[in-house]
Design an enzyme around this catalytic site. Structure first.
Site, PDB file in Angstrom:
ATOM      1  N   SER A   8       0.833  -1.205   0.000  1.00 53.61           N
ATOM      2  CA  SER A   8       0.000   0.000   0.000  1.00 53.61           C
ATOM      3  C   SER A   8       0.863   1.249   0.000  1.00 53.61           C
ATOM      4  O   SER A   8       1.604   1.523   0.954  1.00 53.61           O
ATOM      5  CB  SER A   8      -0.916   0.017   1.221  1.00 53.61           C
ATOM      6  N   HIS A  33      -1.052  -1.097  -4.321  1.00 54.61           N
ATOM      7  CA  HIS A  33      -2.364  -0.800  -3.726  1.00 54.61           C
ATOM      8  C   HIS A  33      -2.478   0.708  -3.507  1.00 54.61           C
ATOM      9  O   HIS A  33      -1.631   1.329  -2.855  1.00 54.61           O
ATOM     10  CB  HIS A  33      -2.485  -1.553  -2.401  1.00 54.61           C
ATOM     11  N   ASP A  35      -4.856   3.654  -2.079  1.00 55.96           N
ATOM     12  CA  ASP A  35      -5.982   3.943  -1.187  1.00 55.96           C
ATOM     13  C   ASP A  35      -6.495   5.362  -1.404  1.00 55.96           C
ATOM     14  O   ASP A  35      -5.798   6.332  -1.076  1.00 55.96           O
ATOM     15  CB  ASP A  35      -5.530   3.804   0.272  1.00 55.96           C
ATOM     16  N   MET A  37      -9.238   8.037  -0.238  1.00 58.50           N
ATOM     17  CA  MET A  37     -10.178   8.314   0.873  1.00 58.50           C
ATOM     18  C   MET A  37     -10.742   9.719   0.735  1.00 58.50           C
ATOM     19  O   MET A  37     -10.002  10.636   0.360  1.00 58.50           O
ATOM     20  CB  MET A  37      -9.440   8.228   2.208  1.00 58.50           C
ATOM     21  N   HIS A  66      -8.296   1.043  -4.306  1.00 58.42           N
ATOM     22  CA  HIS A  66      -9.282   0.809  -3.238  1.00 58.42           C
ATOM     23  C   HIS A  66      -9.982   2.136  -2.965  1.00 58.42           C
ATOM     24  O   HIS A  66      -9.385   3.038  -2.352  1.00 58.42           O
ATOM     25  CB  HIS A  66      -8.521   0.287  -2.005  1.00 58.42           C
ATOM     26  N   MET A  68     -12.316   4.326  -1.011  1.00 60.08           N
ATOM     27  CA  MET A  68     -13.033   4.482   0.264  1.00 60.08           C
ATOM     28  C   MET A  68     -13.770   5.807   0.183  1.00 60.08           C
ATOM     29  O   MET A  68     -13.428   6.776   0.884  1.00 60.08           O
ATOM     30  CB  MET A  68     -12.043   4.441   1.426  1.00 60.08           C
ATOM     31  N   MET A 137     -11.676  -6.461   4.588  1.00 62.48           N
ATOM     32  CA  MET A 137     -10.971  -5.503   5.445  1.00 62.48           C
ATOM     33  C   MET A 137     -10.690  -6.149   6.807  1.00 62.48           C
ATOM     34  O   MET A 137     -11.618  -6.603   7.486  1.00 62.48           O
ATOM     35  CB  MET A 137     -11.817  -4.234   5.651  1.00 62.48           C
ATOM     36  N   ASP A 175      -6.816  -6.770   3.551  1.00 55.93           N
ATOM     37  CA  ASP A 175      -6.218  -5.431   3.702  1.00 55.93           C
ATOM     38  C   ASP A 175      -6.345  -4.946   5.142  1.00 55.93           C
ATOM     39  O   ASP A 175      -7.463  -4.804   5.648  1.00 55.93           O
ATOM     40  CB  ASP A 175      -6.955  -4.488   2.740  1.00 55.93           C
TER      41      ASP A 175
HETATM   42  C1  DX5 Z   1      -6.700   1.219   5.336  1.00 58.51           C
HETATM   43  C2  DX5 Z   1      -6.219   1.015   3.931  1.00 58.51           C
HETATM   44  C3  DX5 Z   1      -5.099   0.070   3.851  1.00 58.51           C
HETATM   45  C4  DX5 Z   1      -3.841   0.515   4.554  1.00 58.51           C
HETATM   46  C5  DX5 Z   1      -3.127  -0.711   5.031  1.00 58.51           C
HETATM   47  O1  DX5 Z   1      -7.868   1.913   5.319  1.00 58.51           O
HETATM   48  O2  DX5 Z   1      -7.253   0.503   3.119  1.00 58.51           O
HETATM   49  O3  DX5 Z   1      -4.807  -0.304   2.515  1.00 58.51           O
HETATM   50  O4  DX5 Z   1      -2.998   1.282   3.731  1.00 58.51           O
HETATM   51  O5  DX5 Z   1      -2.078  -0.322   5.828  1.00 58.51           O
HETATM   52  P1  DX5 Z   1      -1.443  -1.291   6.928  1.00 58.51           P
HETATM   53  O6  DX5 Z   1      -0.877  -2.466   6.166  1.00 58.51           O
HETATM   54  O7  DX5 Z   1      -0.404  -0.437   7.569  1.00 58.51           O
HETATM   55  O8  DX5 Z   1      -2.546  -1.710   7.846  1.00 58.51           O
HETATM   56 ZN    ZN Z   2      -6.674  -0.364   1.142  1.00 53.07          ZN
END
Ligand code: DX5
Ligand code: ZN
Length: 216
Positions: A8, A33, A35, A37, A66, A68, A137, A175
């Site tokens: 990620s 990956h 993310d 948000m 991903h 969110m 998750m 994840d």
């Molecule tokens: C959390 C994200 C993850 C995050 C994982 O909301 O979706 O992808 O980056 O990070 P770690 O591996 O540090 O939990």
């Molecule tokens: Zn993620």
């Protein structure tokens, strides 16, 4: 099948993104990956499509995105433009999930659905055959560096049963809080792909850590 590893980028050094993406290019990582948000679906804001596009310009591996965010349908075309190969939306954010999945596929991308820790896998019973990927998750989404929730292991087993019972070829990705202790348990439960942020980027040897996850 060897484990698919998707580091990620949320845990990368944002002031040295090109350097970190080039490190991932040299590693055994399979995907990157990404993310996204929005501060509404989750209580945090990460980065948006211009940053994703900049990552894509340097990445030699597929982007595993991903989302969110609320109203993901409004941003599927942006995902395509910014270089996404997989787009995963949250079940909890999609009223018309089937329509959203078709939209992602119509843009020529692979479609995934993420499930928050409280959402059971059986909500996907009628759509699993349409999905390229399901993201379990193992933390509440929004932040990197959280503690792994062990209930995710049982969910992976239930999801694997559902996939097999329908004869689907959907991949299972996990994840949140993934590390070398829980990775073998997740793999044994049926996970195909593992996301890891802080475990990779906080390691002294990120390339070696990726290799270790891959061989679990
Ligand atoms: C959390 C994200 C993850 C995050 C994982 O909301 O979706 O992808 O980056 O990070 P770690 O591996 O540090 O939990
Ligand atoms: Zn993620």
């Amino acid at each position: 099948m060897a484990t698919i590893v998707s580091p990620s980028v949320l845990a990368a050094d944002f002031a040295n993104l090109q350097r970190d993406v080039e490190m991932l290019n040299r590693s055994d990582a399979d995907w990157l990956h990404i993310d996204i948000m929005d501060g509404v679906f989750v209580p945090n804001i990460s980065f948006g499509f211009p940053v994703m596009s900049a990552i894509h310009n340097h990445a030699l591996k597929p982007l595993d995105v991903h989302l969110m965010i609320v109203h993901p349908d409004n941003y599927i075309a942006d995902c395509k433009m910014a270089g996404a190969e997989f787009v995963t939306v949250h079940y909890e954010a999609c009223t018309h999930l089937h329509r959203t999945i078709q939209l992602i596929k119509s843009e020529g991308m692979k479609a995934g659905v993420a499930l928050n820790p409280h959402t059971p896998v059986n909500v996907l019973e009628e759509i699993i055959e349409e999905l390229d990927l399901v993201l379990i998750m193992s933390v509440n989404p929004g932040f990197g560096g959280q503690k792994f929730l062990p209930a995710a292991i049982d969910k992976v087993m239930k999801l694997k049963d559902l996939i097999l019972s329908k004869g689907a070829s959907t991949l299972i990705e996990v994840d949140g809080g993934v590390n070398s202790t829980n990775a073998p348990l997740l793999k044994k439960a049926g996970a195909d792909a593992l996301v890891a942020g802080s475990f990779v980027f906080n390691a002294e040897d990120p390339i070696g850590t990726i290799a270790k996850l891959k061989s679990c």
